[in-house]
Design an enzyme around this catalytic site. Structure first.
Site, PDB file in Angstrom:
ATOM      1  N   TYR A 125       6.839   7.454   8.686  1.00 62.38           N
ATOM      2  CA  TYR A 125       7.871   6.438   8.893  1.00 62.38           C
ATOM      3  C   TYR A 125       8.583   6.104   7.585  1.00 62.38           C
ATOM      4  O   TYR A 125       8.152   6.529   6.507  1.00 62.38           O
ATOM      5  CB  TYR A 125       7.268   5.167   9.500  1.00 62.38           C
ATOM      6  N   LYS A 161       3.757   8.797   3.582  1.00 63.22           N
ATOM      7  CA  LYS A 161       4.083   7.537   4.271  1.00 63.22           C
ATOM      8  C   LYS A 161       3.720   7.697   5.744  1.00 63.22           C
ATOM      9  O   LYS A 161       4.557   7.871   6.621  1.00 63.22           O
ATOM     10  CB  LYS A 161       5.557   7.160   4.067  1.00 63.22           C
ATOM     11  N   GLU A 220      -2.278  -0.053  -6.046  1.00 62.07           N
ATOM     12  CA  GLU A 220      -0.980  -0.594  -5.619  1.00 62.07           C
ATOM     13  C   GLU A 220      -1.232  -1.803  -4.724  1.00 62.07           C
ATOM     14  O   GLU A 220      -2.366  -2.285  -4.630  1.00 62.07           O
ATOM     15  CB  GLU A 220      -0.169   0.483  -4.878  1.00 62.07           C
ATOM     16  N   LEU A 248       1.601   5.281  -2.847  1.00 62.76           N
ATOM     17  CA  LEU A 248       2.891   5.717  -2.330  1.00 62.76           C
ATOM     18  C   LEU A 248       3.901   5.536  -3.465  1.00 62.76           C
ATOM     19  O   LEU A 248       3.982   4.460  -4.057  1.00 62.76           O
ATOM     20  CB  LEU A 248       3.306   4.857  -1.130  1.00 62.76           C
TER      21      LEU A 248
HETATM   22  N1  DCS Z   1       3.062   1.180  -1.294  1.00 58.74           N
HETATM   23  C1  DCS Z   1       2.800   1.039   0.023  1.00 58.74           C
HETATM   24  C2  DCS Z   1       1.404   1.258   0.501  1.00 58.74           C
HETATM   25  C3  DCS Z   1       3.842   0.694   0.911  1.00 58.74           C
HETATM   26  O1  DCS Z   1       3.582   0.571   2.222  1.00 58.74           O
HETATM   27  C4  DCS Z   1       5.153   0.480   0.403  1.00 58.74           C
HETATM   28  C5  DCS Z   1       6.304   0.115   1.299  1.00 58.74           C
HETATM   29  C6  DCS Z   1       5.363   0.620  -0.983  1.00 58.74           C
HETATM   30  C7  DCS Z   1       4.300   0.989  -1.794  1.00 58.74           C
HETATM   31  C8  DCS Z   1       6.735   0.421  -1.577  1.00 58.74           C
HETATM   32  O2  DCS Z   1       7.598   1.442  -1.211  1.00 58.74           O
HETATM   33  P1  DCS Z   1       9.160   1.233  -1.082  1.00 58.74           P
HETATM   34  O3  DCS Z   1       9.626   0.671  -2.386  1.00 58.74           O
HETATM   35  O4  DCS Z   1       9.683   2.601  -0.843  1.00 58.74           O
HETATM   36  O5  DCS Z   1       9.384   0.291   0.033  1.00 58.74           O
HETATM   37  N2  DCS Z   1       6.012  -0.338   2.554  1.00 58.74           N
HETATM   38  C9  DCS Z   1       7.067  -0.528   3.547  1.00 58.74           C
HETATM   39  C10 DCS Z   1       6.521  -1.125   4.779  1.00 58.74           C
HETATM   40  O6  DCS Z   1       5.583  -0.688   5.399  1.00 58.74           O
HETATM   41  N3  DCS Z   1       7.220  -2.204   5.083  1.00 58.74           N
HETATM   42  O7  DCS Z   1       8.183  -2.459   4.177  1.00 58.74           O
HETATM   43  C11 DCS Z   1       8.142  -1.485   3.132  1.00 58.74           C
END
Ligand code: DCS
Length: 282
Positions: free
Chosen positions: A32, A146, A178, A202
């Site tokens: 996703y 992701k 993270e 991620l």
């Molecule tokens: N790490 C994890 C585990 C995440 O799920 C996300 C974003 C990030 C880092 C940050 O990545 P981005 O800067 O590309 O958003 N998670 C998305 C989610 O599940 N909801 O909103 C953002």
């Protein structure tokens, strides 16, 4: 009227039906993205869609559309739903097939769904900062994908929420990885540190924008592992994600870190980040 995308078609939400043997539903077998929309315009859409195609390749899935077809269809949905400040959520599962763990036949097409949501920028939290809780990172070893499988992330976020916190700061042993849905940064003596883009995190798109800003602004950055101890003795902590942007962490629960207010470098990054939003989205 609220419209969604189901397998390449824009439909009214109550017309979109997903099969109970969808592999996303049964196994979390899919990928996703969440893309920000400001002022009716995508922010860093190409970067998100590039990561989507990379995630697909990593799990051996071929997406049933081209990059441009996908981008155009997503833009149509945003327009159709008249999103102003919000997000688009899109996912591809490996498709519908009788339940067996191994991948189905090549002729089973991935199932594609997307929807939009109005979501104003979290201005109050950006200005005042949020609290976070340290939680052991018990996820698998391919956090670079992701994936729809978010149980480890969800359980960590729940633990944080129950402690009245906005985010969980994940650590594997003494190393901070993270957040449960964000990337984590610390500042010490003017230098920023964040976990390198390995299989343990991620590689966030917001993270990459921040690293670009640091280069432009000559702010020193080390993409290196850091410990819980370094986190708690940092001058500033912030998290980064599509929905949270550059979000100051002013307290780590337990009181081991208590800055009380957002730090100077965090605020500078926020200001430049905001400029980038205006440049791209008006
Ligand atoms: N790490 C994890 C585990 C995440 O799920 C996300 C974003 C990030 C880092 C940050 O990545 P981005 O800067 O590309 O958003 N998670 C998305 C989610 O599940 N909801 O909103 C953002």
């Amino acid at each position: 009227m609220n419209y969604v995308i189901l397998n390449g078609q824009i439909l009214e939400r109550n017309e979109a039906k997903v099969d109970i043997e969808d592999r996303g539903y049964q196994f979390g077998d899919g990928i996703y993205e969440v893309i920000r929309v400001y002022n009716g315009t995508f922010f860093t859409a190409d970067e998100h869609l590039t990561r989507l195609f990379e995630s697909a390749e990593k799990i051996g899935m071929t997406l049933p559309c081209t990059f441009e077809e996908l981008k155009n269809l997503l833009a149509s949905l945003v327009q159709r739903n008249k999103v102003n400040d919000g997000i688009i959520y899109l996912q591809f599962s490996r498709g519908v097939a009788a339940r067996q763990h191994h991948y189905p036949d090549k002729n089973v097409e991935p199932a594609f769904t997307a929807y939009t949501k109005e979501m104003p920028r979290p201005k109050d939290k950006l200005e005042n900062g949020v609290q976070a809780k340290l939680v052991e990172d018990v996820r698998w070893l391919r956090c670079d994908i992701k994936s729809l499988n978010l149980l480890g992330n969800i359980m960590a976020k729940q633990e944080a929420a129950e402690a009245g916190c906005f985010e969980a700061i994940l650590h594997r042993g003494d190393k901070v990885t993270e957040g449960s849905s964000s990337n984590m940064f610390i500042v010490k003596d003017g230098t920023i540190k964040t976990h390198p883009a390995t299989n343990l995190i991620l590689n966030g798109i917001t993270r990459r924008v921040i690293l670009d800003i640091c280069k432009e602004q000559n702010i020193p950055v080390q993409e290196e592992e850091f410990t819980v101890e370094e986190l708690l003795s940092a001058d500033e902590i912030f998290l980064a994600s599509t929905t949270s942007e550059v979000m100051p962490i002013v307290k780590v629960t337990g009181g081991e870190f208590e800055a009380g207010e957002p730090g100077e470098i965090t605020k500078k990054l926020q200001a430049v980040f905001e400029k980038k939003i205006t440049q791209q989205c008006g």
